[in-house]
Scaffold this motif. Structure first.
Motif, PDB file in Angstrom:
ATOM      1  N   MET A   1      -3.419   9.431 -14.128  1.00  0.00           N
ATOM      2  CA  MET A   1      -2.491   8.484 -14.704  1.00  0.00           C
ATOM      3  C   MET A   1      -3.274   7.306 -15.270  1.00  0.00           C
ATOM      4  SD  MET A   1       0.891   7.260 -12.555  1.00  0.00           S
ATOM      5  CE  MET A   1       1.654   8.702 -11.897  1.00  0.00           C
ATOM      6  N   GLY A   2      -2.871   6.813 -16.422  1.00  0.00           N
ATOM      7  CA  GLY A   2      -3.463   5.606 -16.959  1.00  0.00           C
ATOM      8  C   GLY A   2      -2.820   4.382 -16.328  1.00  0.00           C
ATOM      9  N   THR A   3      -3.445   3.250 -16.511  1.00  0.00           N
ATOM     10  CA  THR A   3      -2.951   2.017 -15.895  1.00  0.00           C
ATOM     11  C   THR A   3      -1.510   1.711 -16.292  1.00  0.00           C
ATOM     12  OG1 THR A   3      -5.184   1.122 -15.856  1.00  0.00           O
ATOM     13  CG2 THR A   3      -3.395  -0.453 -15.617  1.00  0.00           C
ATOM     14  N   LEU A   4      -1.211   1.791 -17.581  1.00  0.00           N
ATOM     15  CA  LEU A   4       0.147   1.460 -18.020  1.00  0.00           C
ATOM     16  C   LEU A   4       1.165   2.471 -17.503  1.00  0.00           C
ATOM     17  CD1 LEU A   4      -0.541   0.190 -21.654  1.00  0.00           C
ATOM     18  CD2 LEU A   4      -0.096  -1.152 -19.589  1.00  0.00           C
ATOM     19  N   ASP A   5       0.788   3.742 -17.424  1.00  0.00           N
ATOM     20  CA  ASP A   5       1.691   4.750 -16.861  1.00  0.00           C
ATOM     21  C   ASP A   5       1.944   4.475 -15.381  1.00  0.00           C
ATOM     22  OD1 ASP A   5       1.960   6.143 -19.269  1.00  0.00           O
ATOM     23  OD2 ASP A   5       0.214   7.406 -18.836  1.00  0.00           O
ATOM     24  N   THR A   6       0.912   4.067 -14.662  1.00  0.00           N
ATOM     25  CA  THR A   6       1.064   3.748 -13.245  1.00  0.00           C
ATOM     26  C   THR A   6       2.003   2.556 -13.075  1.00  0.00           C
ATOM     27  OG1 THR A   6      -1.143   4.585 -12.763  1.00  0.00           O
ATOM     28  CG2 THR A   6      -0.163   3.149 -11.119  1.00  0.00           C
ATOM     29  N   ILE A   7       1.817   1.532 -13.895  1.00  0.00           N
ATOM     30  CA  ILE A   7       2.677   0.346 -13.822  1.00  0.00           C
ATOM     31  C   ILE A   7       4.134   0.732 -14.082  1.00  0.00           C
ATOM     32  CG2 ILE A   7       3.271  -1.842 -14.979  1.00  0.00           C
ATOM     33  CD1 ILE A   7       0.187  -2.200 -15.399  1.00  0.00           C
ATOM     34  N   LYS A   8       4.358   1.513 -15.124  1.00  0.00           N
ATOM     35  CA  LYS A   8       5.728   1.905 -15.484  1.00  0.00           C
ATOM     36  C   LYS A   8       6.305   2.918 -14.506  1.00  0.00           C
ATOM     37  CE  LYS A   8       5.152   0.813 -20.347  1.00  0.00           C
ATOM     38  NZ  LYS A   8       5.040   1.328 -21.710  1.00  0.00           N
ATOM     39  N   GLY A   9       5.466   3.666 -13.796  1.00  0.00           N
ATOM     40  CA  GLY A   9       5.934   4.682 -12.865  1.00  0.00           C
ATOM     41  C   GLY A   9       6.161   4.193 -11.450  1.00  0.00           C
ATOM     42  N   ARG A  10       5.750   2.963 -11.155  1.00  0.00           N
ATOM     43  CA  ARG A  10       5.907   2.423  -9.810  1.00  0.00           C
ATOM     44  C   ARG A  10       7.354   2.008  -9.578  1.00  0.00           C
ATOM     45  NH1 ARG A  10       7.296  -1.267  -6.978  1.00  0.00           N
ATOM     46  NH2 ARG A  10       7.880  -2.482  -8.801  1.00  0.00           N
ATOM     47  N   THR A  11       7.837   2.267  -8.401  1.00  0.00           N
ATOM     48  CA  THR A  11       9.165   1.826  -8.006  1.00  0.00           C
ATOM     49  C   THR A  11       9.124   1.468  -6.524  1.00  0.00           C
ATOM     50  OG1 THR A  11      11.530   2.358  -8.047  1.00  0.00           O
ATOM     51  CG2 THR A  11      10.031   4.133  -7.432  1.00  0.00           C
ATOM     52  N   SER A  12      10.052   0.655  -6.084  1.00  0.00           N
ATOM     53  CA  SER A  12      10.124   0.337  -4.657  1.00  0.00           C
ATOM     54  C   SER A  12      10.775   1.514  -3.939  1.00  0.00           C
ATOM     55  CB  SER A  12      10.936  -0.942  -4.433  1.00  0.00           C
ATOM     56  OG  SER A  12      10.257  -2.040  -4.990  1.00  0.00           O
ATOM     57  N   TYR A  13      10.003   2.178  -3.120  1.00  0.00           N
ATOM     58  CA  TYR A  13      10.484   3.377  -2.436  1.00  0.00           C
ATOM     59  C   TYR A  13      11.020   3.005  -1.063  1.00  0.00           C
ATOM     60  CZ  TYR A  13      10.659   8.017  -0.417  1.00  0.00           C
ATOM     61  OH  TYR A  13      11.085   9.170   0.189  1.00  0.00           O
ATOM     62  N   ARG A  14      12.280   3.358  -0.811  1.00  0.00           N
ATOM     63  CA  ARG A  14      12.922   3.029   0.458  1.00  0.00           C
ATOM     64  C   ARG A  14      13.424   4.275   1.185  1.00  0.00           C
ATOM     65  NH1 ARG A  14      14.169  -1.018  -3.205  1.00  0.00           N
ATOM     66  NH2 ARG A  14      13.699  -3.121  -2.485  1.00  0.00           N
ATOM     67  N   GLY A  15      12.902   5.426   0.811  1.00  0.00           N
ATOM     68  CA  GLY A  15      13.339   6.679   1.418  1.00  0.00           C
ATOM     69  C   GLY A  15      12.460   7.119   2.563  1.00  0.00           C
ATOM     70  N   ALA A  16      12.674   8.365   2.977  1.00  0.00           N
ATOM     71  CA  ALA A  16      11.883   8.960   4.061  1.00  0.00           C
ATOM     72  C   ALA A  16      10.511   9.361   3.532  1.00  0.00           C
ATOM     73  CB  ALA A  16      12.613  10.178   4.608  1.00  0.00           C
ATOM     74  N   TYR A  17       9.587   9.486   4.465  1.00  0.00           N
ATOM     75  CA  TYR A  17       8.227   9.911   4.123  1.00  0.00           C
ATOM     76  C   TYR A  17       7.946  11.276   4.721  1.00  0.00           C
ATOM     77  CZ  TYR A  17       7.300   5.181   2.514  1.00  0.00           C
ATOM     78  OH  TYR A  17       7.342   3.998   1.824  1.00  0.00           O
ATOM     79  N   LYS A  18       7.116  12.041   4.017  1.00  0.00           N
ATOM     80  CA  LYS A  18       6.691  13.327   4.543  1.00  0.00           C
ATOM     81  C   LYS A  18       5.815  13.104   5.768  1.00  0.00           C
ATOM     82  CE  LYS A  18       6.965  15.914   0.259  1.00  0.00           C
ATOM     83  NZ  LYS A  18       6.242  16.721  -0.724  1.00  0.00           N
ATOM     84  N   ASP A  19       5.840  14.071   6.660  1.00  0.00           N
ATOM     85  CA  ASP A  19       5.033  13.995   7.878  1.00  0.00           C
ATOM     86  C   ASP A  19       3.604  14.429   7.545  1.00  0.00           C
ATOM     87  OD1 ASP A  19       4.304  13.648  10.499  1.00  0.00           O
ATOM     88  OD2 ASP A  19       5.067  15.600  11.155  1.00  0.00           O
ATOM     89  N   ALA A  20       2.938  13.596   6.791  1.00  0.00           N
ATOM     90  CA  ALA A  20       1.563  13.859   6.377  1.00  0.00           C
ATOM     91  C   ALA A  20       0.798  12.552   6.479  1.00  0.00           C
ATOM     92  CB  ALA A  20       1.521  14.386   4.939  1.00  0.00           C
ATOM     93  N   GLY A  21      -0.311  12.577   7.153  1.00  0.00           N
ATOM     94  CA  GLY A  21      -1.104  11.370   7.315  1.00  0.00           C
ATOM     95  C   GLY A  21      -1.688  10.884   6.000  1.00  0.00           C
ATOM     96  N   VAL A  22      -2.181   9.680   6.016  1.00  0.00           N
ATOM     97  CA  VAL A  22      -2.855   9.087   4.874  1.00  0.00           C
ATOM     98  C   VAL A  22      -4.329   8.961   5.257  1.00  0.00           C
ATOM     99  CG1 VAL A  22      -2.997   7.096   3.336  1.00  0.00           C
ATOM    100  CG2 VAL A  22      -0.764   7.803   4.266  1.00  0.00           C
ATOM    101  N   PRO A  23      -5.212   9.673   4.559  1.00  0.00           N
ATOM    102  CA  PRO A  23      -6.628   9.582   4.907  1.00  0.00           C
ATOM    103  C   PRO A  23      -7.148   8.142   4.824  1.00  0.00           C
ATOM    104  CG  PRO A  23      -6.245  11.371   3.352  1.00  0.00           C
ATOM    105  CD  PRO A  23      -4.971  10.585   3.450  1.00  0.00           C
ATOM    106  N   ARG A  24      -8.043   7.815   5.734  1.00  0.00           N
ATOM    107  CA  ARG A  24      -8.602   6.445   5.741  1.00  0.00           C
ATOM    108  C   ARG A  24      -9.280   6.102   4.420  1.00  0.00           C
ATOM    109  NH1 ARG A  24     -10.468   4.331  11.593  1.00  0.00           N
ATOM    110  NH2 ARG A  24      -8.333   4.285  12.402  1.00  0.00           N
ATOM    111  N   GLU A  25      -9.885   7.100   3.781  1.00  0.00           N
ATOM    112  CA  GLU A  25     -10.541   6.829   2.491  1.00  0.00           C
ATOM    113  C   GLU A  25      -9.522   6.299   1.484  1.00  0.00           C
ATOM    114  OE1 GLU A  25     -10.704  10.482   3.616  1.00  0.00           O
ATOM    115  OE2 GLU A  25     -11.978   9.475   5.075  1.00  0.00           O
ATOM    116  N   ASP A  26      -8.300   6.851   1.521  1.00  0.00           N
ATOM    117  CA  ASP A  26      -7.263   6.378   0.610  1.00  0.00           C
ATOM    118  C   ASP A  26      -6.781   4.981   1.007  1.00  0.00           C
ATOM    119  OD1 ASP A  26      -7.483   8.741  -0.782  1.00  0.00           O
ATOM    120  OD2 ASP A  26      -5.587   9.589  -0.073  1.00  0.00           O
ATOM    121  N   LEU A  27      -6.646   4.737   2.301  1.00  0.00           N
ATOM    122  CA  LEU A  27      -6.260   3.388   2.741  1.00  0.00           C
ATOM    123  C   LEU A  27      -7.321   2.367   2.337  1.00  0.00           C
ATOM    124  CD1 LEU A  27      -4.780   4.209   6.262  1.00  0.00           C
ATOM    125  CD2 LEU A  27      -3.505   3.444   4.226  1.00  0.00           C
TER     126      LEU A  27
END
Length: 176
Positions: A1-27
């Motif tokens: 994704m390009g920067t502008l696509d990321t900006i336009k694609g971001r939304t405030s997410y208030r739903g459920a999350y998948k039961d999948a961890g987030v790797p520390r490298e990503d954090l």
């Protein structure tokens, strides 16, 4: 994704999350994006704590009491009101810029999040209770948290007002 696509694609997410961890490298990548944000007079008033330990997340969830805290990881945003000019502080601007960078980095990496501040800084002192669980000193305020995870539900986008109702050239509400 390009920067502008990321900006336009971001939304405030208030739903459920998948039961999948987030790797520390990503954090780490998300937090590095936050720490790369501009800082008024380079006071660097923003600090971050990523939480991915399930037992610690559960303690925080008990204090927060919100479904927004059900993500497999969260990033807590800390600030100190350090004066830059006389009594003028830019800590709110500093942490706001850091949060925006982190929200965009999260989307770029395939995660969703939501800026959760209102219930943290309210009269019931949830932010201080969270800070105490995390060992944050009294001179540092926990002002926000970002749940981080993979969305389990469809993303919902709000309708933004048209450009011409919120942005102009050469003066307020002018067309030139």
């Amino acid at each position: 994704m390009g920067t502008l696509d990321t900006i336009k694609g971001r939304t405030s997410y208030r739903g459920a999350y998948k039961d999948a961890g987030v790797p520390r490298e990503d954090l780490i990548t998300i937090m590095e994006a936050g720490l790369a944000a501009p800082s008024g007079c380079n006071k660097q008033t923003t600090s971050l704590i990523a939480v991915d330990d399930p037992a610690l997340l559960e303690k925080l969830r008990n204090v927060i009491q919100s479904k927004l805290a059900d993500a497999p990881a969260m990033i807590c945003i800390l600030t100190q009101a350090i004066p830059a000019y006389g009594d003028t502080c830019f800590h709110v601007q500093d942490y706001s810029a850091a949060i925006q960078n982190m929200l965009l980095a999260a989307v770029e990496l395939g995660y969703q999040s939501c800026w959760v501040e209102g219930q943290v800084t309210g009269a019931d002192a949830i932010g201080r209770k969270m800070a105490d669980i995390l060992g944050v000193p009294a001179d540092t305020e926990l002002v926000c948290f970002l749940p981080i995870g993979i969305a389990a539900d469809a993303l919902k986008y709000v309708t933004k007002k048209p450009f011409g109702e919120r942005a102009w050239f050469n003066g307020f509400r002018t067309g030139a």
